[in-house]
Design a protein around this motif. Sequence first.
Motif, mmCIF file in Angstrom:
data_model
loop_
_atom_site.group_PDB
_atom_site.id
_atom_site.type_symbol
_atom_site.label_atom_id
_atom_site.label_comp_id
_atom_site.label_asym_id
_atom_site.label_seq_id
_atom_site.Cartn_x
_atom_site.Cartn_y
_atom_site.Cartn_z
ATOM 1 N N GLN A 26 5.936 77.941 -18.376
ATOM 2 C CA GLN A 26 6.138 77.111 -19.549
ATOM 3 C C GLN A 26 5.102 75.987 -19.623
ATOM 4 O O GLN A 26 4.710 75.574 -20.713
ATOM 5 C CB GLN A 26 7.556 76.540 -19.544
ATOM 6 N N SER A 29 2.097 77.520 -21.295
ATOM 7 C CA SER A 29 2.396 77.838 -22.696
ATOM 8 C C SER A 29 2.458 76.589 -23.567
ATOM 9 O O SER A 29 1.943 76.564 -24.692
ATOM 10 C CB SER A 29 3.719 78.607 -22.769
ATOM 11 N N GLN A 89 7.902 85.782 -26.803
ATOM 12 C CA GLN A 89 6.609 85.289 -26.325
ATOM 13 C C GLN A 89 5.464 86.175 -26.797
ATOM 14 O O GLN A 89 4.391 85.692 -27.177
ATOM 15 C CB GLN A 89 6.600 85.213 -24.794
ATOM 16 N N SER A 186 -2.186 81.459 -23.714
ATOM 17 C CA SER A 186 -1.249 80.664 -22.920
ATOM 18 C C SER A 186 0.134 81.291 -22.819
ATOM 19 O O SER A 186 0.890 80.997 -21.888
ATOM 20 C CB SER A 186 -1.134 79.251 -23.502
ATOM 21 N N TYR A 187 0.507 82.147 -23.772
ATOM 22 C CA TYR A 187 1.836 82.756 -23.730
ATOM 23 C C TYR A 187 1.965 83.778 -22.603
ATOM 24 O O TYR A 187 3.085 84.169 -22.245
ATOM 25 C CB TYR A 187 2.163 83.421 -25.071
#
Length: 414
Positions: A26, A29, A89, A186-187
Motif C-alpha cells: 500500500q 500504491s 487493483q 505502483s498498483y
Amino acid sequence: MPDSRSWPTAIRALRHPNFRLYFAGQAISTLGSWLQQVALAWLIYRLTGSAALLGITTFAALVPQLLVGPLAGAWIDRHDKRRLLIGVQGLLGLQASGLALLTVTGNIGPVLIVAMAALLGVLNAFDTPLRQSLLSQFVSGKQDLPNALALNAMLFNSSRFIGPPLAGLLLGVTSEAACFALNALSYVGLTVGLLIIRMAPTPRATGSTGDVFREGLAYVAGRPTIRLMMLSVLVVNLTASSYAVLLPVFAKDIFAGDARTLGWLWGAAGLGSLLGTLFLANRHALAGLANTIMVCAMAGGASLLAFALSEHLLISLLAMALLGFAITNCNVGTNILLQSLAPEHLRGRVVSLYTSTRFGFDAIGCLLVGVLAEHLGAPWAMAVAGILLLGYCVWLSPRQRQLGREIANVKEDS
C-alpha cells in the motif's frame, strides 16, 4: 498472537505478518496515487486555466463514493474481500495506463479528463471500503485495529507529504503522462502483497444486496452517536477538505508560482496530516477521542481563514500544515471510533457509509468551492468554507459532552 512487547506502541499493528505485507504494498500504491492526483490537477489548470473545471473534475472523481459507495459496501460484504481487492487493483492500473496513453498522444481534453476521473471514482468506491474493512483481518482482531487504521492513514499522509513535491519535480523534468504511468506501475506492489498473504476467507453476509444494505443502514440510523459522527464527517469534508481544488489557483495566481509551488502547498498539508496520524497511532484508548475531533474541527476552520487571508507563502504553508493535521484527526479519528464499535459482520457496510459520506461530500464541497471561486475569487471561497465550519462547531459544542458519554456506553456494550 505475535509478541507485542518487541514492537513500539506507535507501530504495534506491524507485528502481524499479513499487515506488514499489506503495509509495504500500500505504501508504493499510495505514493503513485498522489503523483497522479497532483499531475492531473496541474494538467487541468495548464490546459484550461479554469477553477470551475478543477472543481468539476474533483467532483467527478469523488461523487461515485456517495452514489455507489453504500451499495458497494453491501455487495462486498457478500463476497471474498481479498479476491475482490486484487481485481480492483488491476482495474485501477488499467485506468492510470489509459490516462497516460491519452496524455502522451495529445488526445486528452476536458471531456476525457472528467470521464477518466469519474471512472477512477467508481473504482475507488469499491477499493476504499475493501481496504478499510480488511484491516481487521490483517491484524487478527480488534486489539490492534485502531493502530492499524492510524498506520494505514499514515501511509496516505506520508505519501501526501512526499508525493506532491516529488510530482512537482517530475513535472519540471518530464510530463504529466510520466506521473500517470508511474502510478499504473505502483498498483503492482499491493497486488503482489495481497497474493502472498495467507488468510481464511472473510465472513460473507447472506441475503440479497438490498437486504444487506438495509441492515447496515438500519444499524447506523438507529444509533444517535453514530449519526452525529457521520454528520461531522459530512460537514468537515464539505468545507475543510475542499481546499485541495483551489491549491493550483493559489499556487499560480496568488503566489505567482509553478508546479513546484503547488507541490510545496500540497506537501505542507501532507506533513500536517502525517503528524496527525502519528498522534493517533500513539493513542492507547478511545477515551477523549471525540473531544480531539471537536478541537481539530475548530482548528480546521481557523486555518482555512488564515490561508484565505494570507499573502505570504510561509504563513500559507503553516496554515496548510495545521489544516492537514485537523482534517486527518477528524476523519481518521471518526473512522477509528466507527470501526471499533461496529460488529465484524457489519464492518464493510459501516465503512462504506463512512467513506461515501467522507468522499461524497468532499466532492460536493469541491464542486461548490470551485464555482464560488470562479465568481468571488479563491480567497473568498476558502474564507466562506472556514466560516461555515466554525459555525458548525458552535452548534456542535453543547452536544459534545453527551457524545463522549454515549461513545463510552456503546463501547461498554459492544
